[in-house]
Motif scaffolding. Structure first.
Motif, PDB file in Angstrom:
ATOM      1  N   LEU A 129     -16.496  -5.351  21.409  1.00 55.52           N
ATOM      2  CA  LEU A 129     -16.472  -6.958  21.911  1.00 55.52           C
ATOM      3  C   LEU A 129     -16.321  -7.722  20.894  1.00 55.52           C
ATOM      4  O   LEU A 129     -15.550  -8.715  21.111  1.00 55.52           O
ATOM      5  CB  LEU A 129     -17.884  -7.348  22.604  1.00 55.52           C
ATOM      6  CG  LEU A 129     -17.753  -8.255  23.878  1.00 55.52           C
ATOM      7  CD1 LEU A 129     -16.900  -7.555  25.022  1.00 55.52           C
ATOM      8  CD2 LEU A 129     -18.846  -8.648  24.505  1.00 55.52           C
ATOM      9  N   PRO A 169     -14.365  -7.761  18.290  1.00 58.65           N
ATOM     10  CA  PRO A 169     -12.725  -8.252  17.690  1.00 58.65           C
ATOM     11  C   PRO A 169     -12.087  -8.709  19.089  1.00 58.65           C
ATOM     12  O   PRO A 169     -11.468  -9.704  18.943  1.00 58.65           O
ATOM     13  CB  PRO A 169     -11.937  -6.771  17.655  1.00 58.65           C
ATOM     14  CG  PRO A 169     -13.212  -5.785  17.235  1.00 58.65           C
ATOM     15  CD  PRO A 169     -14.508  -6.443  17.839  1.00 58.65           C
ATOM     16  N   VAL A 170     -12.388  -8.518  20.322  1.00 59.22           N
ATOM     17  CA  VAL A 170     -11.663  -9.014  21.387  1.00 59.22           C
ATOM     18  C   VAL A 170     -12.209 -10.514  21.521  1.00 59.22           C
ATOM     19  O   VAL A 170     -11.641 -11.155  21.939  1.00 59.22           O
ATOM     20  CB  VAL A 170     -12.455  -8.157  22.468  1.00 59.22           C
ATOM     21  CG1 VAL A 170     -11.845  -8.861  23.923  1.00 59.22           C
ATOM     22  CG2 VAL A 170     -11.760  -6.573  22.550  1.00 59.22           C
ATOM     23  N   PHE A 195     -10.561 -12.555  19.179  1.00 58.88           N
ATOM     24  CA  PHE A 195      -8.981 -12.703  19.517  1.00 58.88           C
ATOM     25  C   PHE A 195      -9.118 -13.720  20.882  1.00 58.88           C
ATOM     26  O   PHE A 195      -8.167 -14.768  20.633  1.00 58.88           O
ATOM     27  CB  PHE A 195      -8.657 -11.460  20.039  1.00 58.88           C
ATOM     28  CG  PHE A 195      -7.268 -11.524  20.774  1.00 58.88           C
ATOM     29  CD1 PHE A 195      -6.013 -11.467  19.977  1.00 58.88           C
ATOM     30  CD2 PHE A 195      -7.108 -11.263  21.883  1.00 58.88           C
ATOM     31  CE1 PHE A 195      -4.769 -11.847  20.339  1.00 58.88           C
ATOM     32  CE2 PHE A 195      -5.974 -11.228  22.672  1.00 58.88           C
ATOM     33  CZ  PHE A 195      -4.722 -11.394  21.959  1.00 58.88           C
ATOM     34  N   ALA A 248      -9.474 -17.488  19.525  1.00 60.00           N
ATOM     35  CA  ALA A 248      -8.142 -17.990  19.179  1.00 60.00           C
ATOM     36  C   ALA A 248      -7.140 -18.310  20.023  1.00 60.00           C
ATOM     37  O   ALA A 248      -6.059 -19.162  19.719  1.00 60.00           O
ATOM     38  CB  ALA A 248      -7.602 -17.073  17.881  1.00 60.00           C
ATOM     39  N   LEU A 249      -7.371 -17.795  21.352  1.00 57.81           N
ATOM     40  CA  LEU A 249      -6.005 -18.153  22.039  1.00 57.81           C
ATOM     41  C   LEU A 249      -6.127 -19.568  23.035  1.00 57.81           C
ATOM     42  O   LEU A 249      -7.354 -20.141  22.732  1.00 57.81           O
ATOM     43  CB  LEU A 249      -6.371 -17.100  23.509  1.00 57.81           C
ATOM     44  CG  LEU A 249      -6.296 -15.738  22.978  1.00 57.81           C
ATOM     45  CD1 LEU A 249      -6.287 -14.842  24.420  1.00 57.81           C
ATOM     46  CD2 LEU A 249      -4.880 -15.368  22.411  1.00 57.81           C
ATOM     47  N   PRO A 250      -5.118 -20.026  23.574  1.00 60.44           N
ATOM     48  CA  PRO A 250      -5.311 -21.302  23.948  1.00 60.44           C
ATOM     49  C   PRO A 250      -5.698 -21.099  25.385  1.00 60.44           C
ATOM     50  O   PRO A 250      -5.049 -21.019  26.536  1.00 60.44           O
ATOM     51  CB  PRO A 250      -3.721 -21.795  24.195  1.00 60.44           C
ATOM     52  CG  PRO A 250      -2.838 -20.525  23.967  1.00 60.44           C
ATOM     53  CD  PRO A 250      -3.745 -19.399  23.022  1.00 60.44           C
ATOM     54  N   ILE A 266      -7.240 -23.367  27.006  1.00 62.62           N
ATOM     55  CA  ILE A 266      -6.956 -24.281  27.763  1.00 62.62           C
ATOM     56  C   ILE A 266      -6.129 -24.147  28.964  1.00 62.62           C
ATOM     57  O   ILE A 266      -6.174 -24.771  30.227  1.00 62.62           O
ATOM     58  CB  ILE A 266      -6.754 -25.858  27.048  1.00 62.62           C
ATOM     59  CG1 ILE A 266      -6.905 -26.868  27.633  1.00 62.62           C
ATOM     60  CG2 ILE A 266      -5.507 -25.610  26.301  1.00 62.62           C
ATOM     61  CD1 ILE A 266      -8.360 -27.501  27.760  1.00 62.62           C
ATOM     62  N   GLY A 267      -5.144 -23.284  28.784  1.00 58.50           N
ATOM     63  CA  GLY A 267      -4.202 -22.922  29.843  1.00 58.50           C
ATOM     64  C   GLY A 267      -4.682 -22.475  30.947  1.00 58.50           C
ATOM     65  O   GLY A 267      -4.070 -22.360  32.107  1.00 58.50           O
ATOM     66  N   MET A 268      -5.988 -21.907  31.063  1.00 56.85           N
ATOM     67  CA  MET A 268      -6.680 -21.530  31.965  1.00 56.85           C
ATOM     68  C   MET A 268      -6.940 -22.607  33.274  1.00 56.85           C
ATOM     69  O   MET A 268      -7.067 -22.490  34.374  1.00 56.85           O
ATOM     70  CB  MET A 268      -8.043 -20.914  31.771  1.00 56.85           C
ATOM     71  CG  MET A 268      -7.960 -19.481  31.299  1.00 56.85           C
ATOM     72  SD  MET A 268      -7.439 -18.188  32.234  1.00 56.85           S
ATOM     73  CE  MET A 268      -9.032 -18.113  33.079  1.00 56.85           C
ATOM     74  N   PRO A 285      -5.013 -25.051  34.943  1.00 57.54           N
ATOM     75  CA  PRO A 285      -4.451 -24.909  36.132  1.00 57.54           C
ATOM     76  C   PRO A 285      -5.094 -24.013  37.297  1.00 57.54           C
ATOM     77  O   PRO A 285      -5.540 -24.304  38.328  1.00 57.54           O
ATOM     78  CB  PRO A 285      -3.328 -24.978  35.935  1.00 57.54           C
ATOM     79  CG  PRO A 285      -2.855 -24.157  34.604  1.00 57.54           C
ATOM     80  CD  PRO A 285      -4.229 -24.699  33.857  1.00 57.54           C
ATOM     81  N   ILE A 286      -5.566 -22.581  36.693  1.00 55.53           N
ATOM     82  CA  ILE A 286      -5.976 -21.931  37.562  1.00 55.53           C
ATOM     83  C   ILE A 286      -7.112 -22.185  38.204  1.00 55.53           C
ATOM     84  O   ILE A 286      -7.436 -21.776  39.283  1.00 55.53           O
ATOM     85  CB  ILE A 286      -5.847 -20.321  36.920  1.00 55.53           C
ATOM     86  CG1 ILE A 286      -4.386 -20.004  36.474  1.00 55.53           C
ATOM     87  CG2 ILE A 286      -6.651 -19.336  37.457  1.00 55.53           C
ATOM     88  CD1 ILE A 286      -4.398 -19.122  35.276  1.00 55.53           C
ATOM     89  N   THR A 308     -17.443 -30.016  20.805  1.00 54.61           N
ATOM     90  CA  THR A 308     -16.133 -30.794  20.865  1.00 54.61           C
ATOM     91  C   THR A 308     -15.230 -30.328  21.984  1.00 54.61           C
ATOM     92  O   THR A 308     -14.597 -30.757  22.520  1.00 54.61           O
ATOM     93  CB  THR A 308     -15.624 -30.771  19.559  1.00 54.61           C
ATOM     94  OG1 THR A 308     -15.677 -29.509  19.005  1.00 54.61           O
ATOM     95  CG2 THR A 308     -16.063 -31.895  18.598  1.00 54.61           C
ATOM     96  N   ILE A 334     -13.266 -31.964  25.369  1.00 54.16           N
ATOM     97  CA  ILE A 334     -11.756 -31.635  25.433  1.00 54.16           C
ATOM     98  C   ILE A 334     -11.494 -30.965  26.839  1.00 54.16           C
ATOM     99  O   ILE A 334     -10.378 -31.443  27.575  1.00 54.16           O
ATOM    100  CB  ILE A 334     -11.133 -30.780  24.180  1.00 54.16           C
ATOM    101  CG1 ILE A 334     -11.215 -31.780  22.975  1.00 54.16           C
ATOM    102  CG2 ILE A 334      -9.755 -30.572  24.519  1.00 54.16           C
ATOM    103  CD1 ILE A 334     -10.916 -31.081  21.870  1.00 54.16           C
ATOM    104  N   VAL A 337      -9.137 -32.403  29.851  1.00 54.89           N
ATOM    105  CA  VAL A 337      -7.778 -32.145  30.068  1.00 54.89           C
ATOM    106  C   VAL A 337      -7.720 -31.215  31.498  1.00 54.89           C
ATOM    107  O   VAL A 337      -6.741 -31.487  31.914  1.00 54.89           O
ATOM    108  CB  VAL A 337      -7.389 -31.019  28.915  1.00 54.89           C
ATOM    109  CG1 VAL A 337      -5.912 -30.377  29.156  1.00 54.89           C
ATOM    110  CG2 VAL A 337      -7.255 -31.708  27.432  1.00 54.89           C
ATOM    111  N   VAL A 368      -2.196 -24.879  20.749  1.00 55.66           N
ATOM    112  CA  VAL A 368      -2.974 -25.851  21.815  1.00 55.66           C
ATOM    113  C   VAL A 368      -2.237 -26.977  22.181  1.00 55.66           C
ATOM    114  O   VAL A 368      -2.007 -27.504  22.979  1.00 55.66           O
ATOM    115  CB  VAL A 368      -4.237 -25.652  21.696  1.00 55.66           C
ATOM    116  CG1 VAL A 368      -5.162 -26.486  22.675  1.00 55.66           C
ATOM    117  CG2 VAL A 368      -5.103 -24.316  21.646  1.00 55.66           C
ATOM    118  N   LEU A 425       0.640 -17.931  30.623  1.00 56.11           N
ATOM    119  CA  LEU A 425      -0.604 -17.724  29.691  1.00 56.11           C
ATOM    120  C   LEU A 425      -0.646 -16.710  28.871  1.00 56.11           C
ATOM    121  O   LEU A 425      -1.115 -16.860  27.772  1.00 56.11           O
ATOM    122  CB  LEU A 425      -1.784 -17.874  30.734  1.00 56.11           C
ATOM    123  CG  LEU A 425      -3.154 -18.464  30.358  1.00 56.11           C
ATOM    124  CD1 LEU A 425      -2.965 -19.676  30.119  1.00 56.11           C
ATOM    125  CD2 LEU A 425      -3.932 -18.112  31.517  1.00 56.11           C
TER     126      LEU A 425
END
Lengths: 280, 287
Positions: free
Chosen positions: A117, A119-120, A123, A126-128, A130-132, A134-135, A210, A214, A218, B224, B259
């Protein structure tokens, strides 16, 4: 023209005072006053430049205008604050950090899970994420529940990774000592490993504080009821009411700093033993 | 490193299993609804098959997203507006520009802070305070205002990326430039080194590990920033615009593919910096 000269004058004065103060031996007072003077100087320059160059308030309102608007529309700002910060950000923050903490303790019991868990989680952190937004807005509707969900998703992994790392921080010697005391798993966890993990946990809590604000703001760009800070910002930009936008930004900045400050204060009280908290 | 491959794979496989199960659970309502309207009885197999192949599912199954990504990257021409590569490139260019600006600004500020006491005392608290402001929230305003001044296209998005990425660089570089201890600084003094020599030969090299760690965080942050910066431009182009357009029209598969693409982009960019870090530090004899 007078305003421009005023701006330059304030700049020179602020810089001169700060140089003098910085050259003096550092005390608690100068440590507070110097950044304060810097901030006031910036605002004064802003006011002077906006008035001197006659910049249209549609582009950049002067600080005095923003302050006037802030005082005039406290009821709107309060309503937005309750909707976004209390309902959206805070509930999501508590839920996300709490569940991440529990999952971390669970994961920590099984070495296999931890190795997989960590490393995952790093990972995903570090992902964006925030793109979740709209879903999640689609799943949970337009009201504050979807904002809280976005906040949960955003804070979960940073918190998880930090807590798991913190729980692994106690040394083998310390754990052996607990074993010689015949301490079981729970005693070791409560008396040794959780306290040792506190600096890491608070690091995660600070990052999450923080992120929570955000995320809540958003998420409102993707649909919201007719209140909330994100909603107000995006609609007021459309109406070119930039003074109201800036008033919302002031609220967001104050709330963000206060949130961070509270977490930092609690940290100082809890982890008083840690080297980074010791001040001479 | 090698012994963690199996656990990681297990966790990833677990995520896929949960994903498939969740898509059955979330899409079942719609499938039942459709079946009762056409008067059919739904068996378990038919239900599963239906939930994994809906046109606008609540949660698309992984293979649907995979097919969509394949269709919009490999099958489409790169110049086509429906190609995901085209949109990724728009986002990537803003990200890279903002990242470069942010790194430059961050290093310059850090050098100023380390060498100038006044700057250290007045700027540093504000650098930290600046990050408690949810900058992403005011991204729409920055874009609109800069558009009104006549600056449009790449630069406004890059400004937001810059704002997000300069902070980790400042903090990391200040720490790194201050990392040489008193003994090493004294050694430079016994060699009668000038301040610029101390900077180039001692302070800058010893800050490299800190720099690369901050660059990784800054890169993720600036991606981002670029994505959120694309939201208010009215969904023209870029991964953020794909997200917004997808949420307007309920195209969940499109949202998920954008995404995943963003995630892949972030992972690739961070991996590149990681590689640079390893090569640089090895040549400097630090790793």
């Amino acid at each position: 023209m007078i305003w421009l000269i005023f701006a330059f004058g304030v700049w020179g004065l602020g810089w001169w005072v700060n140089t003098r103060l910085a050259a003096a031996p550092r005390t608690r007072v100068t440590g507070l006053v110097v950044p304060l003077i810097f901030g006031i100087t910036l605002i004064a320059i802003w006011e002077g430049v906006v008035r001197g160059l006659e910049i249209s308030p549609v582009l950049l309102p002067a600080p005095s205008m923003i302050a006037a608007r802030f005082v005039a529309s406290t009821d709107i700002l309060w309503e937005d604050f309750v909707q976004t910060v209390i309902k959206g950000a805070l509930s999501g923050y508590v839920l996300g950090c709490g569940s991440a903490f529990l999952v971390a303790i669970l994961v920590d019991r099984y070495d296999f899970l931890r190795q997989g868990l960590l490393p995952v989680g790093n990972f995903v952190a570090a992902l964006p994420v925030i793109g979740m937004a709209p879903i999640l807005v689609m799943w949970f509707g337009f009201d504050w529940q979807s904002k809280a969900a976005v906040v949960v998703v955003m804070v979960f992994f940073p918190m998880l990774v930090n807590t798991v790392q913190g729980l692994a921080d106690s040394s083998a010697m310390q754990r052996d000592l607990m074993r010689t005391y015949a301490a079981g798993y729970w005693a070791t966890l409560l008396k040794l490993r959780l306290p040792a993990a506190m600096p890491f946990i608070f690091n995660g809590l600070k990052i999450a504080s923080t992120l929570a604000l955000i995320g809540a703001i958003v998420a409102e760009f993707f649909g919201s009821p007719i209140r909330g800070m994100g909603f107000r910002i995006s609609t007021s930009v459309g109406q070119l009411a930039l003074d109201l936008v800036w008033a919302e930004i002031v609220v967001a900045a104050v709330v963000g700093s206060a949130f961070y400050g509270i977490v930092a204060l609690v940290e100082r009280a809890v982890t008083f033993w840690h080297p980074s908290q010791r001040h001479s | 490193m090698r012994q963690s491959v199996l656990p990681v794979l297990t966790v990833v496989a677990g995520i896929f299993v949960i994903w498939y199960l969740a898509s059955i659970w979330l899409n079942a309502a719609w499938a039942y609804d459709k079946a009762t309207r056409s008067g059919e009885e739904l068996g378990v197999v038919a239900l599963v098959a239906d939930t994994w192949s809906q046109e606008k599912p609540k949660l698309p199954a992984p293979h649907q997203v995979g097919v969509e990504i394949w269709d919009t990257t490999i099958e489409k021409k790169i110049t086509s507006k429906r190609s995901l590569i085209y949109h990724s490139w728009i986002t990537l260019s803003a990200t890279l520009l903002g990242f470069a600006l942010g790194t430059g600004l961050g290093i310059a500020l850090a050098v100023g802070i380390v060498y100038n006491r006044t700057m250290d005392m007045s700027v540093m608290p504000w650098v930290i305070a600046s990050q408690t402001i949810p900058i992403l929230a005011i991204a729409p305003m920055i874009i609109v205002v800069l558009n009104a001044v006549g600056i449009s296209g790449l630069l406004p998005k890059a400004m937001i990326s810059m704002y997000l990425s300069f902070f980790p660089v400042v903090v990391g570089m200040v720490k790194g430039l201050r990392s040489p201890d008193a003994m090493q600084l004294d050694q430079m003094r016994t060699w009668n080194a000038s301040p610029s020599q101390t900077f180039w030969r001692l302070r800058l090299p010893s800050s490299m590990p800190y720099l690369f760690t901050s660059l990784k965080i800054g890169m993720a942050a600036s991606l981002v920033g670029a994505i959120v910066g694309e939201l208010p431009t009215g969904a023209v182009a870029g991964l953020g615009a794909r997200l917004l357009a997808g949420s307007y029209y309920g195209q969940t598969i499109q949202i998920w593919s954008a995404l995943i693409m963003a995630a892949a982009l972030a992972a690739a960019l961070v991996a590149i910096i990681g590689l640079l870090q390893r090569v640089t530090l090895r040549r400097m004899g630090m790793a």
